[in-house]
Design a protein around this motif. Structure first.
Motif, mmCIF file in Angstrom:
data_model
loop_
_atom_site.group_PDB
_atom_site.id
_atom_site.type_symbol
_atom_site.label_atom_id
_atom_site.label_comp_id
_atom_site.label_asym_id
_atom_site.label_seq_id
_atom_site.Cartn_x
_atom_site.Cartn_y
_atom_site.Cartn_z
ATOM 1 N N THR A 138 0.875 -1.166 0.000
ATOM 2 C CA THR A 138 0.000 0.000 0.000
ATOM 3 C C THR A 138 0.918 1.223 0.000
ATOM 4 O O THR A 138 2.132 1.097 0.167
ATOM 5 C CB THR A 138 -0.911 0.036 1.242
ATOM 6 O OG1 THR A 138 -0.073 0.064 2.419
ATOM 7 C CG2 THR A 138 -1.812 -1.194 1.295
ATOM 8 N N GLU A 170 -9.174 3.817 -3.390
ATOM 9 C CA GLU A 170 -7.966 4.390 -2.785
ATOM 10 C C GLU A 170 -7.271 5.351 -3.769
ATOM 11 O O GLU A 170 -6.778 6.416 -3.379
ATOM 12 C CB GLU A 170 -7.026 3.251 -2.364
ATOM 13 C CG GLU A 170 -5.622 3.650 -1.954
ATOM 14 C CD GLU A 170 -5.545 4.536 -0.709
ATOM 15 O OE1 GLU A 170 -6.590 4.779 -0.072
ATOM 16 O OE2 GLU A 170 -4.429 5.010 -0.400
ATOM 17 N N ARG A 173 -9.090 8.532 -3.709
ATOM 18 C CA ARG A 173 -8.742 9.290 -2.507
ATOM 19 C C ARG A 173 -7.417 10.034 -2.707
ATOM 20 O O ARG A 173 -7.291 11.225 -2.393
ATOM 21 C CB ARG A 173 -8.625 8.344 -1.297
ATOM 22 C CG ARG A 173 -8.510 9.072 0.040
ATOM 23 C CD ARG A 173 -7.864 8.232 1.138
ATOM 24 N NE ARG A 173 -6.515 7.767 0.834
ATOM 25 C CZ ARG A 173 -5.436 8.538 0.805
ATOM 26 N NH1 ARG A 173 -5.519 9.835 1.047
ATOM 27 N NH2 ARG A 173 -4.245 8.021 0.508
#
Lengths: 353, 353
Positions: A138, A170, A173
């Motif tokens: 990540t 994600e 975001r």
């Protein structure tokens, strides 16, 4: 003869080895081991018949029309003016960098990732802001933070060399938090479970790039495309060379995306091989990352990757050894044909055994 | 979404009209009216047979080997490492600009000339220093003068739209006087009596660029090359995209330069047509510039060129109407086939008569 100091200081991007002899097993540059759709050859033959003396249509209109049709089934907003075509997706990454980044600006991208991002920033005289992936692949919050002079961010998704992917939610975001455009480089997305195709509609700052090199078996043809909101495409189009796509690649790429049956079959074959290769590598003791691409990133606890690379090369098998300063190293192995993967596994067994 | 201010302010280069229907007579973008050598089609067929799934050889080595052989008969120094290949010569002009020019630097070129030089300077955020040709199409001494921030000069030779040429000895004088590299853009040189091929050997600052688009009838294929001293080529190579030439264009361009008989025949046919067209246009009252290219630049004393362009277009004949701010206007007519030129002349006769 004085080139710009940033150019003089560069080493230059070194692409993966491209031996032209054809006797080795080539698992080093993530090419598709299968041929492209036979419709590509037929389309190229038609262009040759018409003749090559005229300039191509400057915007690859035929491709954009067909691609918009296909993509709009997944994302209804997309029309041909959401698409910019390029001489491979590298051409698009270059165009985007030149459109947004001046000397002294900052370009952000993850580490490890596609090394060309470093090169493009260096050519432009920009500063590279490399943000290391977390151990679980990540990205830290730092990746989406503001920073003075930050003008562009690249995110290969799926990433190379890891083969990992960040979920679209994600990525959205990140794009929303970033003060600059985010290029989502989807070179490998056709081997993944999900894509960020819907993100440009939700955020003007997202530019998705794709290539025909991998999933469509057309690395030799050079064709890629970018998807973004039309006012973004309009600005990028000013930076491209007038005739950046040739008549043959436009026709070939259009025929390739049109042949869905061929695409689906090749894709599922490669996904099956990847699964088998991953399991077998783990069986041999490799630490492998789960892959959403047509390759696997791995390391063996008992054998340095540089040595493995050399020994495989000596046996006629090319894989990609990658070493990232301040990060680490490993080997990246393309999912080839089943026969190629069998040869690789046999060879590894004998090297490690 | 903020592109660089210089990009936002640009109109963008507008290439000549490229109608795809094929019903009009196209004399507007200096394409060759004749097909390329049949050996090109054969070479492309062989590439399709081998397959397109692998990346091309990154430096177009096959082409460079054959081109160096040919060019060295005229200029013995030239070896393959004097040659950089590109996706059309526009790709090379772009690469050169990116290698030498930063935002705020100055790029010099003549007026009127290839409008892309303006565009490339604008993309880079550079200042354009346009030096007007003298009335006799020579260049004022100002063109070779020093100026702070001057980093690159372009000289199309033969020039477009004029079709005029500066002799190599004059170009060498300019290169020697200039404080920066001089690009001698020889897109049209195969239609001229002399070339600047020997200049890079005499002066490190000279970069000669050529294209396969015009004299080799390969505008649709996108292939060009630059000739410069090896240490210059080495720097420029850092800026090019890794695989800027595709496998098909490399094979096609190599086959094309190899077929000397085809090239010679097409060239002499076009030169004969140019001569006839020039005489007939003068007969119709046009003021024409003697041409060393595959086109003629002209104006009629009784008819504004914009009107001529529109009336020809309405009759299905495309020529290029060009208007240069602070300079003037005219029409540029490509030497097409004899039949196309007859249609043009008949139409002009009826318009003017």
């Amino acid at each position: 003869m004085q080139v710009k100091p940033n150019i003089a200081a560069m080493r230059g991007y070194v692409p993966g080895e491209q031996p032209q002899s054809g006797t080795c097993i080539k698992l080093n540059t993530n090419e598709n081991p299968y041929p492209c759709s036979p419709k590509v050859k037929a389309a190229i033959g038609r262009v040759c018949q018409t003749g090559l003396q005229k300039y191509p249509e400057p915007t690859a209109k035929d491709f954009r029309l067909r691609a918009a049709e296909l993509l709009s089934s997944e994302c209804p907003n997309i029309t041909p003016d959401w698409i910019l075509c390029g001489n491979g997706s590298d051409d698009l990454l270059t165009i985007i960098t030149r459109a947004f980044v001046d000397a002294g600006d900052t370009v952000r991208f993850p580490l490890p990732s596609y090394v060309l991002y470093d090169t493009l920033a260096e050519i432009q005289g920009a500063v590279c802001d490399r943000v290391a992936f977390n151990a679980d692949w990540t990205l830290p919050l730092e990746f989406s933070s503001d920073r003075e002079g930050l003008k562009l961010a690249f995110l290969a998704n799926p990433n190379s060399p890891s083969g990992t992917i960040l979920p679209p939610v994600e990525v959205l975001r990140i794009a929303t938090a970033l003060p600059c455009p985010l290029v989502v480089d989807e070179a490998y997305v056709d081997f993944a479970d999900e894509s960020c195709l819907s993100l440009p509609s939700q955020n003007e700052n997202v530019i998705v790039t794709r290539t025909m090199s991998k999933s469509y078996s057309l690395a030799g043809l050079r064709f890629g495309y970018a998807i973004a909101q039309p006012q973004v495409i309009e600005q990028l189009a000013k930076v491209k060379d007038s005739y950046n796509c040739d008549a043959i690649s436009i026709a070939g790429a259009t025929a390739a995306i049109d042949d869905r049956a061929w695409f689906d079959e090749m894709r599922s074959t490669i996904l099956a091989t990847r699964k088998r290769m991953l399991a077998a590598l783990r069986e041999l003791g490799f630490e492998c990352v789960d892959s959403q691409a047509n390759f696997v990133w791995c390391n063996h606890p008992e054998k340095p990757p540089g040595e493995l690379y050399e020994q495989l090369k000596a046996a006629g098998i090319l894989v990609r050894y990658m070493k990232y300063p301040d990060w680490g190293e490993g080997i990246r192995i393309t999912a080839g044909t089943d026969e190629q993967v069998d040869s690789l596994l046999n060879q590894l067994e004998s090297i490690l055994g």
